[in-house]
Enzyme design. Structure first.
Site, PDB file in Angstrom:
ATOM      1  N   LYS A   8       0.856  -1.187   0.000  1.00  0.00           N
ATOM      2  CA  LYS A   8       0.000   0.000   0.000  1.00  0.00           C
ATOM      3  C   LYS A   8       0.895   1.241   0.000  1.00  0.00           C
ATOM      4  O   LYS A   8       2.069   1.194   0.357  1.00  0.00           O
ATOM      5  CB  LYS A   8      -0.945   0.024   1.200  1.00  0.00           C
ATOM      6  CG  LYS A   8      -0.238   0.039   2.559  1.00  0.00           C
ATOM      7  CD  LYS A   8      -0.133   1.440   3.145  1.00  0.00           C
ATOM      8  CE  LYS A   8       0.523   1.417   4.515  1.00  0.00           C
ATOM      9  NZ  LYS A   8       1.789   2.164   4.559  1.00  0.00           N
ATOM     10  N   GLY A  96       4.086  -1.537   3.902  1.00  0.00           N
ATOM     11  CA  GLY A  96       3.155  -2.430   4.583  1.00  0.00           C
ATOM     12  C   GLY A  96       3.222  -3.880   4.160  1.00  0.00           C
ATOM     13  O   GLY A  96       2.266  -4.629   4.376  1.00  0.00           O
ATOM     14  N   SER A  99       2.692  -6.415   7.003  1.00  0.00           N
ATOM     15  CA  SER A  99       1.300  -6.356   7.457  1.00  0.00           C
ATOM     16  C   SER A  99       0.380  -7.071   6.475  1.00  0.00           C
ATOM     17  O   SER A  99      -0.559  -7.770   6.873  1.00  0.00           O
ATOM     18  CB  SER A  99       0.867  -4.903   7.620  1.00  0.00           C
ATOM     19  OG  SER A  99       1.618  -4.252   8.627  1.00  0.00           O
ATOM     20  N   ALA A 100       0.639  -6.887   5.186  1.00  0.00           N
ATOM     21  CA  ALA A 100      -0.161  -7.568   4.172  1.00  0.00           C
ATOM     22  C   ALA A 100       0.000  -9.080   4.277  1.00  0.00           C
ATOM     23  O   ALA A 100      -0.983  -9.836   4.186  1.00  0.00           O
ATOM     24  CB  ALA A 100       0.239  -7.093   2.778  1.00  0.00           C
ATOM     25  N   ASP A 132      -1.268  -1.539  11.004  1.00  0.00           N
ATOM     26  CA  ASP A 132      -1.958  -1.389   9.715  1.00  0.00           C
ATOM     27  C   ASP A 132      -2.329  -2.728   9.083  1.00  0.00           C
ATOM     28  O   ASP A 132      -2.758  -2.773   7.931  1.00  0.00           O
ATOM     29  CB  ASP A 132      -1.136  -0.539   8.734  1.00  0.00           C
ATOM     30  CG  ASP A 132       0.251  -1.111   8.476  1.00  0.00           C
ATOM     31  OD1 ASP A 132       0.599  -2.139   9.080  1.00  0.00           O
ATOM     32  OD2 ASP A 132       0.991  -0.521   7.670  1.00  0.00           O
TER      33      ASP A 132
END
Length: 269
Positions: A8, A96, A99-100, A132
């Site tokens: 992102k 990110g 996090s993904a 996130d």
């Protein structure tokens, strides 16, 4: 089961205050891009986790994919799995990627083992893994507030634009980035800023980390300026850095040249 956790970018990023729990509140627009890792999850006789591609620092048991599996396993009788992560998205870049990977692990386990968890439930699990992570459950543009885990839908479609992301090989830790920033409430509304034409964003849509990190890492403002010189409608550092992106109307130019050790991604939004 195979899927492709995506990165992102942050369209604007304002650090508004430090929280009593030591984290920071923020305001930002999270927008998904198609720079992807690859993640495969298969039932197995014993638990196994492999990482290929870019080297990932730390011990495998600290990886967010494995943490996501163990988090769900606390509440559900999951069988052993073989997780294979092929890492492509740079780390310490503000994209990110980790996090993904965590959120996609939750999504894939939910589907693979028919847990029937709603998106709200998956987001609640994801919030336990990172600030996130929850964004990648629905993976749609949002205005993010608080720790970056409270979302408001935003009507923003950049499908006519392409994105160039430049990672100069500088790993900036979250602690380093936040340690040099002074929280302050912005005198603007994210929804109103994003409704303006993209060419206006250059003057009104800011990433607070740039002021703190650009003097320390002069490569970063150089990349940003080069993107503008190439015709970007808007350019910014994403997250707490160090990746810098440019948004171009239509196709991105082919004549952008950066040092060989820089990682470059180009694609349509």
């Amino acid at each position: 089961m195979l899927d492709f956790p995506n990165a992102k970018i942050n369209l604007g990023l304002y650090i508004t205050e430090k929280r009593p729990d030591g984290f920071h509140n923020l305001q930002s627009c999270f927008y998904p891009v198609r720079w992807c890792d690859a993640l495969e999850i298969l039932p197995a006789e014993k638990e196994q986790f492999d990482i290929t591609g870019l080297p990932v620092p730390g011990k495998p048991e600290t990886n967010l994919c494995l943490k996501a599996y163990k988090l769900l396993k606390q509440d559900y009788q999951l069988p052993p799995v073989h997780l294979h992560l092929h890492k492509v998205i740079p780390m310490g870049a503000g994209l990110g990627g980790g996090s993904a990977d965590a959120a996609f692990t939750l999504r894939m386990l939910n589907k693979l083992f028919e847990l029937n968890l709603s998106n709200d439930a998956l987001e609640n699990y994801a919030r336990q893994l990172g600030s996130d992570c929850a964004f990648f459950v629905r993976n749609q543009p949002v205005i993010a507030t608080e720790r970056g885990d409270v979302f408001t839908p935003v009507n923003l479609n950049l499908s006519g634009y392409s994105c160039v992301i430049v990672y100069p090989g500088i790993h900036i830790t979250t602690a380093e980035a936040y340690g040099s920033i002074k929280p302050e409430m912005p005198n603007c509304d994210m929804h109103m800023l994003l409704k303006q034409e993209i060419k206006v964003w250059r003057d009104v849509l800011k990433n607070d980390f740039e002021e703190a990190l650009f003097p320390k890492y002069p490569e970063l403002p150089q990349v940003k300026e080069k993107l503008y010189e190439a015709g970007a409608a808007y350019a910014s550092m994403t997250g707490s850095g160090s990746a810098v992106y440019g948004l171009f109307a239509g196709e991105a130019p082919d004549n952008l040249v950066f040092p060989d050790h820089y990682a470059i991604w180009k694609g349509l939004l």
